[in-house]
Design a protein around this motif. Sequence first.
Motif, PDB file in Angstrom:
ATOM      1  N   GLN A 131      82.058   5.591  61.739  1.00  0.00           N
ATOM      2  CA  GLN A 131      81.186   6.441  60.919  1.00  0.00           C
ATOM      3  C   GLN A 131      80.477   7.444  61.826  1.00  0.00           C
ATOM      4  N   LEU A 168      78.805  10.291  64.054  1.00  0.00           N
ATOM      5  CA  LEU A 168      79.300  11.221  65.069  1.00  0.00           C
ATOM      6  C   LEU A 168      80.665  10.791  65.627  1.00  0.00           C
ATOM      7  N   ASP A 222      85.389   0.071  66.882  1.00  0.00           N
ATOM      8  CA  ASP A 222      84.075  -0.215  66.297  1.00  0.00           C
ATOM      9  C   ASP A 222      83.999  -1.714  65.968  1.00  0.00           C
ATOM     10  N   LEU A 231      86.251  -3.602  68.420  1.00  0.00           N
ATOM     11  CA  LEU A 231      85.671  -3.675  69.762  1.00  0.00           C
ATOM     12  C   LEU A 231      84.173  -3.867  69.636  1.00  0.00           C
ATOM     13  N   ASP A 232      83.658  -4.901  70.314  1.00  0.00           N
ATOM     14  CA  ASP A 232      82.214  -5.039  70.473  1.00  0.00           C
ATOM     15  C   ASP A 232      81.897  -4.579  71.895  1.00  0.00           C
ATOM     16  N   ILE A 233      81.238  -3.443  72.026  1.00  0.00           N
ATOM     17  CA  ILE A 233      81.067  -2.843  73.362  1.00  0.00           C
ATOM     18  C   ILE A 233      80.165  -3.661  74.276  1.00  0.00           C
ATOM     19  N   ASN A 276      80.398   6.369  72.672  1.00  0.00           N
ATOM     20  CA  ASN A 276      79.526   6.935  71.633  1.00  0.00           C
ATOM     21  C   ASN A 276      78.706   5.867  70.916  1.00  0.00           C
ATOM     22  N   ALA A 313      76.163   3.216  69.746  1.00  0.00           N
ATOM     23  CA  ALA A 313      74.798   2.907  70.188  1.00  0.00           C
ATOM     24  C   ALA A 313      74.001   2.463  68.971  1.00  0.00           C
ATOM     25  N   TYR A 335      64.913   2.916  73.241  1.00  0.00           N
ATOM     26  CA  TYR A 335      66.096   3.764  72.986  1.00  0.00           C
ATOM     27  C   TYR A 335      66.131   4.902  74.008  1.00  0.00           C
ATOM     28  N   LYS A 346      68.831   5.866  76.961  1.00  0.00           N
ATOM     29  CA  LYS A 346      69.532   7.156  76.953  1.00  0.00           C
ATOM     30  C   LYS A 346      69.306   7.911  78.264  1.00  0.00           C
ATOM     31  N   PRO A 396      72.722  15.145  72.222  1.00  0.00           N
ATOM     32  CA  PRO A 396      72.482  15.828  70.950  1.00  0.00           C
ATOM     33  C   PRO A 396      71.031  15.660  70.488  1.00  0.00           C
ATOM     34  N   MET A 406      70.416  16.040  67.191  1.00  0.00           N
ATOM     35  CA  MET A 406      70.688  15.418  65.888  1.00  0.00           C
ATOM     36  C   MET A 406      72.199  15.353  65.760  1.00  0.00           C
ATOM     37  N   GLY A 407      72.653  15.146  64.576  1.00  0.00           N
ATOM     38  CA  GLY A 407      74.083  15.141  64.343  1.00  0.00           C
ATOM     39  C   GLY A 407      74.421  14.297  63.140  1.00  0.00           C
ATOM     40  N   ASN A 408      73.639  13.243  62.955  1.00  0.00           N
ATOM     41  CA  ASN A 408      73.926  12.323  61.865  1.00  0.00           C
ATOM     42  C   ASN A 408      72.613  11.718  61.381  1.00  0.00           C
ATOM     43  N   MET A 442      71.750   7.808  60.912  1.00  0.00           N
ATOM     44  CA  MET A 442      71.350   6.844  61.938  1.00  0.00           C
ATOM     45  C   MET A 442      69.845   6.586  61.902  1.00  0.00           C
TER      46      MET A 442
END
Length: 263
Positions: free
Chosen positions: A16, A18, A37, A59-61, A87, A89, A152, A156, A182, A184-186, A189
């Motif tokens: 979902q 970005l 994901d 995948l669980d990162i 990506n 997070a 957070y 980052k 970024p 923003m973007g989504n 979230m």
Amino acid sequence: MERLAGKGIWVTGAAQGLGEVIARRAVAEGALVVVADVKEDAGRAVADDLGPAAVFIRLDITDDSSWAQAVPSVLGHLGQLDGIVNNAAILWMGSLESMSTADAERVMRVNLLGTFLGIRTAVAPLRAAGGGSIVNISSIDGLAGMNSVAMYSATKFAVRGLTKSAALELGRDGIRVNTVCPAMGNPEMSMPWFDQFDLDRYLARVQQPAILDDGIPRTVDADAVASMVLFLLSDESRTCSGGDYPVDAAWTAGKLCPGLPGF
Ligand SMILES: NC(=O)c1ccc[n+]([C@@H]2O[C@H](COP(=O)([O-])OP(=O)(O)OC[C@H]3O[C@@H](n4cnc5c(N)ncnc54)[C@H](O)[C@@H]3O)[C@@H](O)[C@H]2O)c1
């Protein structure tokens, strides 16, 4: 000419938001893509929609063994790995004092450890391919602090540090490592955390009025962020490594002072 023609690209958190937009744009630019994901139904739906160029892999990162298990399937689909976008997070918003140790650890595990494991896992296959590109997604909160996102923001910032050290270590293998920041973007979230605020009012307060009113568009959408990621995945950025690339309409550029010339 498609910008990623023939490249194999692995995108984490691509079910979902970005990550999904990056995966879609990468396929449109000629790449084979792995949509990775923890969200299996949504991730599979994205890959199915993209057709034979894409495949979903769970995948669980945060989990070493999940990365190790994923590699053969990733290479099975891509042939070789040319790029990875770290990506995935999670966001946690609230006052610093109200954040539990468990929540703080969870944010560190996903955003920082997960990105570290992504970089480490990608090195061998990228080296075997003769080099490639690692793109780590940070945030403007990785360039400047903000109330309500202390942990957070810390993760980052840390992603930028990981990126720079990795770029120095891996350059000799032709592996470039960069960070995209970024603004923003989504909106999805952060929406769950915005019950008590009005997002538009928040953005109007925090951004520079002159930038808001004229000129550069006020909202950074996922497509604009994906354009930067695509550039960093492509050979167009062959001399870029170790950098931070804000996509933020000058949000973090500095201060605009009313009353002084140039306002
Ligand atoms: N949303 C924004 O406006 C914004 C702004 C700045 C930076 N970012 C960054 O952009 C990236 C993408 O954000 P988004 O808005 O698309 O987020 P999102 O919450 O919509 O999507 C994140 C995806 O990551 C997946 N994920 C979470 N934990 C995972 C794990 N342990 N293993 C694998 N996958 C996992 C989720 O299932 C989800 O599909 C993040 O790194 C985020 O910090 C987002």
